[in-house]
Scaffold this active site. Structure first.
Site, mmCIF file in Angstrom:
data_model
loop_
_atom_site.group_PDB
_atom_site.id
_atom_site.type_symbol
_atom_site.label_atom_id
_atom_site.label_comp_id
_atom_site.label_asym_id
_atom_site.label_seq_id
_atom_site.Cartn_x
_atom_site.Cartn_y
_atom_site.Cartn_z
ATOM 1 N NE ARG A 102 -3.792 1.879 2.778
ATOM 2 C CZ ARG A 102 -5.042 1.779 2.333
ATOM 3 N NH1 ARG A 102 -5.414 0.714 1.658
ATOM 4 N NH2 ARG A 102 -5.918 2.735 2.570
ATOM 5 C CG HIS A 129 -7.904 0.428 -3.670
ATOM 6 N ND1 HIS A 129 -7.304 -0.740 -3.243
ATOM 7 C CD2 HIS A 129 -8.527 0.947 -2.572
ATOM 8 C CE1 HIS A 129 -7.543 -0.913 -1.960
ATOM 9 N NE2 HIS A 129 -8.275 0.093 -1.528
ATOM 10 C CD GLN A 132 -13.062 -0.914 -1.870
ATOM 11 O OE1 GLN A 132 -12.426 -0.786 -0.829
ATOM 12 N NE2 GLN A 132 -14.309 -1.372 -1.893
ATOM 13 C CG ASP A 220 -12.974 7.237 -2.299
ATOM 14 O OD1 ASP A 220 -13.110 7.197 -1.059
ATOM 15 O OD2 ASP A 220 -11.898 6.980 -2.877
ATOM 16 N NE ARG A 288 -10.442 -4.317 0.011
ATOM 17 C CZ ARG A 288 -9.677 -3.332 0.499
ATOM 18 N NH1 ARG A 288 -10.242 -2.210 0.927
ATOM 19 N NH2 ARG A 288 -8.364 -3.455 0.558
#
Length: 303
Positions: A102, A129, A132, A220, A288
Site C-alpha cells: 500500500r 486500487h 477494492q 469516495d 474485501r
C-alpha cells in the site's frame, strides 16, 4: 498472471474465477469450514499509508487460509532508509511467498513486480486500487446476480478507485459514467485504456442527469490521503457532487449505493444514503476479506 498491480492485469475469465472462488470461500467461512491451502506460506505487507480494511482483511485472510502475514511499516524496514525498491523486492523474494504493498507511488509497485520473483499485489497506490474493486464486483454480483449490462455511476473525484472502476467496467461490460467537477476528471491514460478495453465511458459534471436509471451509485472521499493540503479548495469545488436521496430517487428502484470507506456523512454522501435501504457499503467492506482471499489463493496457491 503473476501479479495484481492493475485491474487491467485481469481478464474477464480471471475476474469470474476470482468472484466464484470468493463466493465459495465466503460460504464455507460462514459454515465454519477451513480452507488452509496457504499452510506454511508467508505474506509480506508493506504499508506506506495507514489502513483499516486493507490491513485487517489481508492479515485475517492469510490466517484463515493457514498462512502467516508480516506487517512491514515502510519506516521500520530498510526501504524507509534508502534501500532501493529493486533490492527490497529481491531480498523479500528469498523469504516470502507473496507481497502486498500500500504505497504512495504506483511506480513503487511496478518496480516491486518487475524485481520480485514472487507475486506482488496492489493494496492501493495513487493510481489504482484493484483489490477494492474485486470486492465491489463481488457485492454487485450478490445483489444483481450479474456483473455486466448495467449502468454504473461514479460521483466525485476521478481518483485511484475511479481509475480501477473504469477499467473493471470495461472488462466486464458495464456502462460507466464518471461525474466530477471540472478539473477533477480521471487520469487521461486511464480514460484511454478504458476505451481500448471496449468500455462505454461518459465523463460529465451533471450529477442528477447522470444518475438517471443508474443500477449502481458509487462515491469516495473528496480529500484522499495526500490531498490534505487542498482540503479547503476541494470542499468548495465538490459541493453538489454528493450521493443523496435526490440522486437515488432518479436511479432505478433497486439501485445500490456503494462507498469504499472511510465515509464522511454530509460531504460526499448523505447519512440517509449510506445508512438507508439502498446502501450495501458494509457488505462491500466485508467482501474485501473474501475477494482478497480468493486473490491470494489464485496467486500463491495457483487455484
Amino acid at each position: 498472471m503473476k501479479d495484481l498491480i492493475s485491474m487491467a492485469d485481469l481478464s474477464l475469465e480471471d475476474i469470474r474465477e476470482i468472484l466464484d472462488l470468493a463466493a465459495e470461500i465466503k460460504e464455507k467461512r460462514s459454515q465454519g469450514k477451513i480452507i488452509d491451502h496457504l499452510r506454511n506460506k508467508s505474506l509480506g505487507m508493506i504499508f506506506e499509508k495507514s489502513s483499516t480494511r486493507t490491513r485487517v482483511s489481508f492479515e485475517v485472510g492469510m490466517n484463515d487460509l493457514g498462512g502467516h502475514a508480516i506487517y512491514l511499516n515502510a519506516n521500520d524496514i530498510q526501504i524507509g532508509r534508502g534501500e532501493t525498491v529493486e533490492d527490497t523486492a529481491k531480498v523479500l523474494s528469498r523469504y516470502l511467498h507473496g507481497i502486498i504493498a500500500r504505497v504512495y507511488s504506483h511506480e513503487t509497485l511496478v518496480k516491486l513486480g518487475a524485481n520480485a520473483s514472487i507475486p506482488v499485489i496492489n493494496a492501493l497506490s495513487d493510481e489504482e486500487h484493484p483489490c477494492q474493486i474485486l470486492a465491489d464486483l463481488l457485492t454487485i454480483k450478490e445483489y444483481k446476480n450479474r456483473i455486466s449490462d448495467m449502468k454504473f455511476v461514479w460521483v466525485g473525484d476521478g481518483n485511484n478507485v475511479c481509475n480501477s472502476i473504469m477499467l473493471a467496467c470495461a472488462i466486464v461490460g458495464m456502462e460507466i459514467v464518471v461525474v466530477c467537477p471540472k478539473g477533477y476528471e480521471p487520469d487521461e491514460k486511464y480514460v484511454i485504456k478504458t476505451k481500448e478495453l471496449g468500455g462505454v465511458l461518459t465523463i460529465t459534471d451533471k450529477p442528477l442527469e447522470a444518475a438517471k436509471n443508474a443500477d449502481v451509485l458509487y462515491t469516495d472521499v473528496w480529500v484522499s490521503m495526500g490531498d490534505e493540503a487542498e482540503e479547503e479548495k476541494r470542499l468548495k469545488d465538490f459541493a453538489g457532487f454528493q450521493i443523496n436521496e435526490e440522486l437515488i430517487a432518479v436511479s432505478k428502484p433497486d439501485v445500490i449505493v456503494m462507498h469504499c470507506l472511510p465515509a464522511h456523512r454530509g460531504l460526499e454522501i448523505s447519512a440517509g444514503a449510506i445508512d438507508g435501504p439502498h446502501s450495501v457499503v458494509f457488505d462491500q467492506a466485508e467482501n474485501r476479506l473474501h475477494a482478497q482471499k480468493a486473490v491470494l489463493l489464485k496467486l500463491l496457491a495457483g487455484e
